[in-house]
Design an enzyme around this catalytic site. Structure first.
Site, mmCIF file in Angstrom:
data_model
loop_
_atom_site.group_PDB
_atom_site.id
_atom_site.type_symbol
_atom_site.label_atom_id
_atom_site.label_comp_id
_atom_site.label_asym_id
_atom_site.label_seq_id
_atom_site.Cartn_x
_atom_site.Cartn_y
_atom_site.Cartn_z
ATOM 1 N N ASP A 269 -3.298 9.422 8.101
ATOM 2 C CA ASP A 269 -4.577 8.551 8.616
ATOM 3 C C ASP A 269 -4.376 7.826 9.836
ATOM 4 O O ASP A 269 -5.044 6.788 10.227
ATOM 5 C CB ASP A 269 -5.173 7.860 7.392
ATOM 6 C CG ASP A 269 -4.231 6.600 6.954
ATOM 7 O OD1 ASP A 269 -3.054 6.480 7.384
ATOM 8 O OD2 ASP A 269 -4.710 5.889 5.634
ATOM 9 N N SER B 187 0.821 -1.317 -0.086
ATOM 10 C CA SER B 187 -0.026 0.023 0.032
ATOM 11 C C SER B 187 0.927 1.492 -0.053
ATOM 12 O O SER B 187 0.281 2.529 -0.179
ATOM 13 C CB SER B 187 -1.010 0.031 1.231
ATOM 14 O OG SER B 187 -0.268 0.180 2.315
ATOM 15 N N HIS C 184 -0.707 5.569 6.989
ATOM 16 C CA HIS C 184 0.224 6.092 5.998
ATOM 17 C C HIS C 184 0.450 7.417 6.472
ATOM 18 O O HIS C 184 -0.216 8.220 7.159
ATOM 19 C CB HIS C 184 -0.644 5.950 4.807
ATOM 20 C CG HIS C 184 -1.206 4.341 4.659
ATOM 21 N ND1 HIS C 184 -2.595 3.990 4.953
ATOM 22 C CD2 HIS C 184 -0.588 3.424 3.894
ATOM 23 C CE1 HIS C 184 -2.677 2.960 4.692
ATOM 24 N NE2 HIS C 184 -1.453 2.484 4.081
#
Length: 393
Positions: free
Chosen positions: A359, A55, A362
């Site tokens: 968040d 990610s 990240h």
């Protein structure tokens, strides 16, 4: 994200498990390819970039594979800073891989699983998948916890995609060698999810630590395979300082001041990241000795990011917000698992540029920009990357 019950675990086990939560992978959505520069091809040190990982660099493969567990990544406030709409990236804007592409005058990398017929792919493609592991899915099924995997598109699967895709790039061995010689390969960041899954399955400390060598071996084997395919310049990143993350600081709060360093980060979490990075560096040294004709570059994500916490003002961050998420549902670090960014009860800050974390898990575009700048302009790439024709502001 996955949740784990900690009530029956010892404090030492809780600390090590927290480290292993690193790099939780969220959904990505694709976005339209955008050219970063109109300069001539002669200005470009690299003709293309090929990216593998999870990610931290996925630009849409996870969503395209059908994993829709976290659709919030496909709506605002994700993407609000640069694109002004959600792009699927796990941030408010661009990622490290985007800044690297910009710096070398190349387009943002399209996700492999969203390629369309006739699309120009000769400038690079992204094979990263959120939730991906360095080890194959079979490793986890053999240990009885394969069902919790978010994806089976591990690093080796991504390599198979590249090998298949390579046929559309060049036909003869001579043409392939010439083309790939001037391409940059980004192998990760990858491996954090391998530790996550083992932790969620209840692995003890010794089992989790014992996983590091096999995870590192998987990363170096993948790097070796890419070399066999013709890659001659590869970047292999280490792990970030996860002990400074709002997620870990929230889930594993401690009243013991000795658990924290002078910047407020949890020592045990960062120690595990450094342990992984040390083993990865040693393995890359061995790989370099076997392949003296190849440039294998270690990207020190840990060192590049740790600077934020030493001198936040130097990077435009606020010391008061450095350990807090920009987007979240409240609490000391603005991370609330029941009201994560994008969910009901969460709210995004008005100025993400003064936050390092987006968040809770990240980073912000601002943080990713500084890391990319540190990799390209130095001194956090070993050996250094080629000089960039475009400076990252």
């Amino acid at each position: 994200m996955f949740l784990l019950s900690y009530s029956n675990l010892s404090s030492s086990t809780m600390k090590i498990l927290a480290v292993l939560l690193m790099t939780m992978s969220f959904i990505s959505l694709g976005f339209s390819e955008k050219v970063a520069s109109n300069s001539s091809d002669s200005d470009h040190p690299y003709e293309a970039i090929f990216n593998f990982g999870d990610s931290l660099s996925d630009t849409g493969n996870f969503l395209s594979s059908g994993a829709l567990a976290f659709p919030v990544i496909g709506k605002l406030p994700y993407g609000e800073t640069f694109f002004r709409h959600a792009t699927g990236r796990c941030s408010d804007g661009r990622l490290i891989v985007d800044f690297i592409a910009e710096a070398y005058g190349l387009p943002y990398l399209p996700p492999y699983l969203k390629l369309t017929k006739g699309q120009d792919v000769h400038k690079g493609v992204n094979f990263a998948v959120a939730g991906a592991t360095a080890l194959d899915a079979g490793f986890f099924y053999q240990r009885g916890f394969g069902k919790i995997l978010w994806t089976h598109d591990s690093l080796s699967v991504q390599l198979d995609w590249f090998k298949k895709f390579k046929r559309s790039l060049c036909t003869t061995r001579q043409d392939c060698d010439k083309y790939l010689k001037n391409s940059l390969f980004l192998v990760g960041e990858i491996g954090g999810n391998d530790y996550n899954y083992a932790a969620f399955a209840g692995g003890n400390i010794n089992q989790l630590l014992a996983t590091v060598p096999v995870v590192v071996e998987a990363i170096t084997n993948a790097t070796s395979e890419l070399i066999a395919e013709g890659a001659v310049e590869l970047v292999v990143p280490g792990n970030l300082p996860v002990g400074c993350s709002p997620l870990y600081l929230t889930l594993f709060q401690s009243q013991n001041k000795t658990d924290f360093d002078e910047n407020g980060c949890m020592k045990s979490f960062n120690a595990f990241a450094q342990f992984h990075n040390k083993h990865l560096n040693l393995a890359l040294d061995t790989l370099r000795n076997k392949n003296p004709h190849v440039r294998i570059i270690y990207a020190d994500y840990y060192g590049a990011a740790k600077r934020f916490f030493h001198k936040p003002g130097h990077f435009g961050f606020s010391g008061e917000t450095l350990l807090r998420a920009c987007c979240g549902g409240g609490g000391p670090f603005n991370f609330n698992n029941s009201a994560r960014c994008g969910h009901i009860g969460s709210k995004a800050c008005t100025n993400p540029s003064i936050y390092a974390n987006w968040d809770g898990i990240h980073l912000t575009e601002a943080a990713y920009r500084h890391i990319a700048k540190a990799l390209i302009e130095g001194p956090f790439s070993h050996p250094p990357l080629r000089s960039s024709p475009f400076k990252i502001p």
